[in-house]
Design a protein around this motif. Structure first.
Motif, PDB file in Angstrom:
ATOM      1  N   ILE A  33       0.841  -1.201   0.000  1.00 28.00           N
ATOM      2  CA  ILE A  33       0.000   0.000   0.000  1.00 28.00           C
ATOM      3  C   ILE A  33       0.874   1.248   0.000  1.00 28.00           C
ATOM      4  O   ILE A  33       0.594   2.211  -0.725  1.00 28.00           O
ATOM      5  CB  ILE A  33      -0.969  -0.011   1.197  1.00 28.00           C
ATOM      6  N   SER A  34       1.945   1.246   0.771  1.00 24.42           N
ATOM      7  CA  SER A  34       2.866   2.390   0.794  1.00 24.42           C
ATOM      8  C   SER A  34       3.467   2.623  -0.589  1.00 24.42           C
ATOM      9  O   SER A  34       3.505   3.757  -1.076  1.00 24.42           O
ATOM     10  CB  SER A  34       3.988   2.170   1.804  1.00 24.42           C
ATOM     11  N   ARG A  35       3.945   1.565  -1.213  1.00 18.91           N
ATOM     12  CA  ARG A  35       4.576   1.694  -2.532  1.00 18.91           C
ATOM     13  C   ARG A  35       3.599   2.223  -3.571  1.00 18.91           C
ATOM     14  O   ARG A  35       3.915   3.154  -4.322  1.00 18.91           O
ATOM     15  CB  ARG A  35       5.120   0.338  -3.009  1.00 18.91           C
ATOM     16  N   PHE A  87      10.030   7.755 -13.413  1.00 17.17           N
ATOM     17  CA  PHE A  87      10.905   6.592 -13.309  1.00 17.17           C
ATOM     18  C   PHE A  87      10.809   5.913 -11.941  1.00 17.17           C
ATOM     19  O   PHE A  87      10.570   4.692 -11.862  1.00 17.17           O
ATOM     20  CB  PHE A  87      12.355   7.026 -13.590  1.00 17.17           C
ATOM     21  N   PHE A  88      10.982   6.666 -10.862  1.00 15.27           N
ATOM     22  CA  PHE A  88      10.988   6.049  -9.535  1.00 15.27           C
ATOM     23  C   PHE A  88       9.621   5.512  -9.118  1.00 15.27           C
ATOM     24  O   PHE A  88       9.551   4.428  -8.521  1.00 15.27           O
ATOM     25  CB  PHE A  88      11.581   7.000  -8.494  1.00 15.27           C
ATOM     26  N   PRO A  89       8.507   6.182  -9.422  1.00 19.09           N
ATOM     27  CA  PRO A  89       7.206   5.563  -9.131  1.00 19.09           C
ATOM     28  C   PRO A  89       6.982   4.257  -9.897  1.00 19.09           C
ATOM     29  O   PRO A  89       6.413   3.314  -9.348  1.00 19.09           O
ATOM     30  CB  PRO A  89       6.202   6.640  -9.553  1.00 19.09           C
ATOM     31  N   LEU A  90       7.429   4.211 -11.152  1.00 23.40           N
ATOM     32  CA  LEU A  90       7.302   2.969 -11.916  1.00 23.40           C
ATOM     33  C   LEU A  90       8.061   1.845 -11.215  1.00 23.40           C
ATOM     34  O   LEU A  90       7.545   0.728 -11.060  1.00 23.40           O
ATOM     35  CB  LEU A  90       7.829   3.165 -13.339  1.00 23.40           C
ATOM     36  N   VAL A  93       6.103   0.682  -8.135  1.00 26.14           N
ATOM     37  CA  VAL A  93       4.956  -0.168  -8.474  1.00 26.14           C
ATOM     38  C   VAL A  93       5.431  -1.590  -8.771  1.00 26.14           C
ATOM     39  O   VAL A  93       4.825  -2.566  -8.319  1.00 26.14           O
ATOM     40  CB  VAL A  93       4.163   0.420  -9.662  1.00 26.14           C
ATOM     41  N   LEU A  94       6.529  -1.696  -9.495  1.00 28.76           N
ATOM     42  CA  LEU A  94       7.073  -3.019  -9.809  1.00 28.76           C
ATOM     43  C   LEU A  94       7.750  -3.662  -8.596  1.00 28.76           C
ATOM     44  O   LEU A  94       7.930  -4.884  -8.569  1.00 28.76           O
ATOM     45  CB  LEU A  94       8.092  -2.909 -10.948  1.00 28.76           C
ATOM     46  N   GLY A  95       8.114  -2.850  -7.631  1.00 29.79           N
ATOM     47  CA  GLY A  95       8.865  -3.377  -6.492  1.00 29.79           C
ATOM     48  C   GLY A  95      10.290  -3.710  -6.897  1.00 29.79           C
ATOM     49  O   GLY A  95      10.867  -4.673  -6.405  1.00 29.79           O
ATOM     50  N   LEU A  96      10.859  -2.914  -7.776  1.00 27.26           N
ATOM     51  CA  LEU A  96      12.207  -3.127  -8.276  1.00 27.26           C
ATOM     52  C   LEU A  96      13.091  -1.954  -7.855  1.00 27.26           C
ATOM     53  O   LEU A  96      12.730  -0.801  -8.109  1.00 27.26           O
ATOM     54  CB  LEU A  96      12.192  -3.252  -9.800  1.00 27.26           C
ATOM     55  N   ARG A 141       6.835  -8.928   0.124  1.00 28.11           N
ATOM     56  CA  ARG A 141       6.931 -10.095  -0.757  1.00 28.11           C
ATOM     57  C   ARG A 141       6.252  -9.914  -2.101  1.00 28.11           C
ATOM     58  O   ARG A 141       6.513 -10.668  -3.026  1.00 28.11           O
ATOM     59  CB  ARG A 141       6.375 -11.331  -0.052  1.00 28.11           C
ATOM     60  N   LEU A 142       5.380  -8.917  -2.219  1.00 23.55           N
ATOM     61  CA  LEU A 142       4.717  -8.658  -3.500  1.00 23.55           C
ATOM     62  C   LEU A 142       5.561  -7.673  -4.312  1.00 23.55           C
ATOM     63  O   LEU A 142       5.114  -6.585  -4.667  1.00 23.55           O
ATOM     64  CB  LEU A 142       3.309  -8.093  -3.269  1.00 23.55           C
ATOM     65  N   SER A 143       6.801  -8.063  -4.578  1.00 19.47           N
ATOM     66  CA  SER A 143       7.729  -7.184  -5.279  1.00 19.47           C
ATOM     67  C   SER A 143       8.737  -8.005  -6.067  1.00 19.47           C
ATOM     68  O   SER A 143       9.032  -9.147  -5.710  1.00 19.47           O
ATOM     69  CB  SER A 143       8.466  -6.290  -4.282  1.00 19.47           C
ATOM     70  N   LEU A 144       9.270  -7.393  -7.106  1.00 22.36           N
ATOM     71  CA  LEU A 144      10.347  -8.045  -7.851  1.00 22.36           C
ATOM     72  C   LEU A 144      11.606  -8.148  -6.998  1.00 22.36           C
ATOM     73  O   LEU A 144      12.364  -9.111  -7.130  1.00 22.36           O
ATOM     74  CB  LEU A 144      10.632  -7.284  -9.149  1.00 22.36           C
ATOM     75  N   ASP A 145      11.840  -7.168  -6.137  1.00 28.03           N
ATOM     76  CA  ASP A 145      12.999  -7.225  -5.236  1.00 28.03           C
ATOM     77  C   ASP A 145      12.985  -8.521  -4.423  1.00 28.03           C
ATOM     78  O   ASP A 145      14.018  -9.178  -4.271  1.00 28.03           O
ATOM     79  CB  ASP A 145      13.022  -6.033  -4.273  1.00 28.03           C
ATOM     80  N   TYR A 146      11.821  -8.886  -3.900  1.00 24.13           N
ATOM     81  CA  TYR A 146      11.704 -10.101  -3.107  1.00 24.13           C
ATOM     82  C   TYR A 146      12.007 -11.339  -3.956  1.00 24.13           C
ATOM     83  O   TYR A 146      12.744 -12.232  -3.534  1.00 24.13           O
ATOM     84  CB  TYR A 146      10.319 -10.201  -2.475  1.00 24.13           C
ATOM     85  N   LEU A 147      11.426 -11.371  -5.157  1.00 22.30           N
ATOM     86  CA  LEU A 147      11.656 -12.527  -6.035  1.00 22.30           C
ATOM     87  C   LEU A 147      13.131 -12.640  -6.420  1.00 22.30           C
ATOM     88  O   LEU A 147      13.694 -13.742  -6.443  1.00 22.30           O
ATOM     89  CB  LEU A 147      10.789 -12.421  -7.287  1.00 22.30           C
ATOM     90  N   ILE A 148      13.765 -11.526  -6.706  1.00 15.03           N
ATOM     91  CA  ILE A 148      15.186 -11.525  -7.059  1.00 15.03           C
ATOM     92  C   ILE A 148      16.033 -11.981  -5.876  1.00 15.03           C
ATOM     93  O   ILE A 148      16.945 -12.799  -6.036  1.00 15.03           O
ATOM     94  CB  ILE A 148      15.623 -10.131  -7.561  1.00 15.03           C
ATOM     95  N   SER A 149      15.720 -11.489  -4.685  1.00 19.91           N
ATOM     96  CA  SER A 149      16.495 -11.894  -3.507  1.00 19.91           C
ATOM     97  C   SER A 149      16.310 -13.377  -3.211  1.00 19.91           C
ATOM     98  O   SER A 149      17.267 -14.057  -2.809  1.00 19.91           O
ATOM     99  CB  SER A 149      16.135 -11.048  -2.291  1.00 19.91           C
ATOM    100  N   ARG A 150      15.125 -13.911  -3.406  1.00 24.80           N
ATOM    101  CA  ARG A 150      14.896 -15.355  -3.224  1.00 24.80           C
ATOM    102  C   ARG A 150      15.708 -16.166  -4.232  1.00 24.80           C
ATOM    103  O   ARG A 150      16.261 -17.200  -3.898  1.00 24.80           O
ATOM    104  CB  ARG A 150      13.407 -15.691  -3.370  1.00 24.80           C
ATOM    105  N   TYR A 151      15.736 -15.696  -5.466  1.00 21.91           N
ATOM    106  CA  TYR A 151      16.485 -16.391  -6.516  1.00 21.91           C
ATOM    107  C   TYR A 151      17.955 -16.467  -6.141  1.00 21.91           C
ATOM    108  O   TYR A 151      18.577 -17.543  -6.206  1.00 21.91           O
ATOM    109  CB  TYR A 151      16.308 -15.675  -7.853  1.00 21.91           C
ATOM    110  N   PHE A 152      18.543 -15.354  -5.722  1.00 23.24           N
ATOM    111  CA  PHE A 152      19.961 -15.346  -5.387  1.00 23.24           C
ATOM    112  C   PHE A 152      20.239 -16.068  -4.067  1.00 23.24           C
ATOM    113  O   PHE A 152      21.326 -16.616  -3.895  1.00 23.24           O
ATOM    114  CB  PHE A 152      20.523 -13.923  -5.372  1.00 23.24           C
TER     115      PHE A 152
END
Length: 156
Positions: A33-35, A87-90, A93-96, A141-152
């Motif tokens: 919600i914050s993002r 750029f930064f809002p996009l 939203v993606l969580g990247l 967890r609803l972010s690309l950052d989370y998915l990327i960190s899990r992958y690595f």
């Protein structure tokens, strides 16, 4: 005489139970919600500065006459602001690159508060809280950052 609820529990216990229930609100929900909400604020502001892919003359004019940032050319400031507000809002939203994006927009908010609208601190404080949640605790967890960190994490 002590006050108690109809079932005999004291109000202190009711408040403690209510606090425990509120403690269960997941960070993932709060961060999402914050993002999304703060991204919308800055995206909408960015949209007022552009017409298609062009920064408007009106946006440059505002940086010349109303915003008057020190040490920055109004033309450059208008273009940088329009870019940052898209750029930064996009990314949020993606969580990247969420923490970096939140930090960049927090810095922009501090510039706005300091040099442009110093009396708007209640609004800017609300924005800052959204950014600080993301900066301090991450995008959730609803972010690309989370998915990327899990992958690595699995790779390492």
């Amino acid at each position: 005489m002590t006050l108690s609820a109809p079932d005999g529990r004291g109000f202190a216990q009711i408040f403690k139970s209510a606090a425990a229930l509120l403690d269960r609100i997941p960070h993932d929900l709060i961060a999402t919600i914050s993002r999304l909400s703060i991204a919308a604020v800055f995206w909408q502001s960015g949209q007022t500065k552009v017409d298609g892919w062009q920064v408007t003359d009106n946006a440059v004019y505002l940086f010349q006459t109303e915003y008057k940032l020190p040490l920055v050319d109004p033309w450059l400031a208008a273009h940088l602001a329009a870019f940052a507000e898209h750029f930064f809002p996009l990314l949020l939203v993606l969580g990247l690159a969420s923490r970096l994006s939140a930090l960049a927009l927090l810095a922009m908010t501090l510039v706005i508060e300091t040099f442009v609208y110093p009396d708007a601190w209640p609004t800017h404080g609300t924005w800052a809280v959204c950014f600080l949640i993301i900066i301090a605790r991450g995008p959730g967890r609803l972010s690309l950052d989370y998915l990327i960190s899990r992958y690595f994490a699995r790779k390492g």
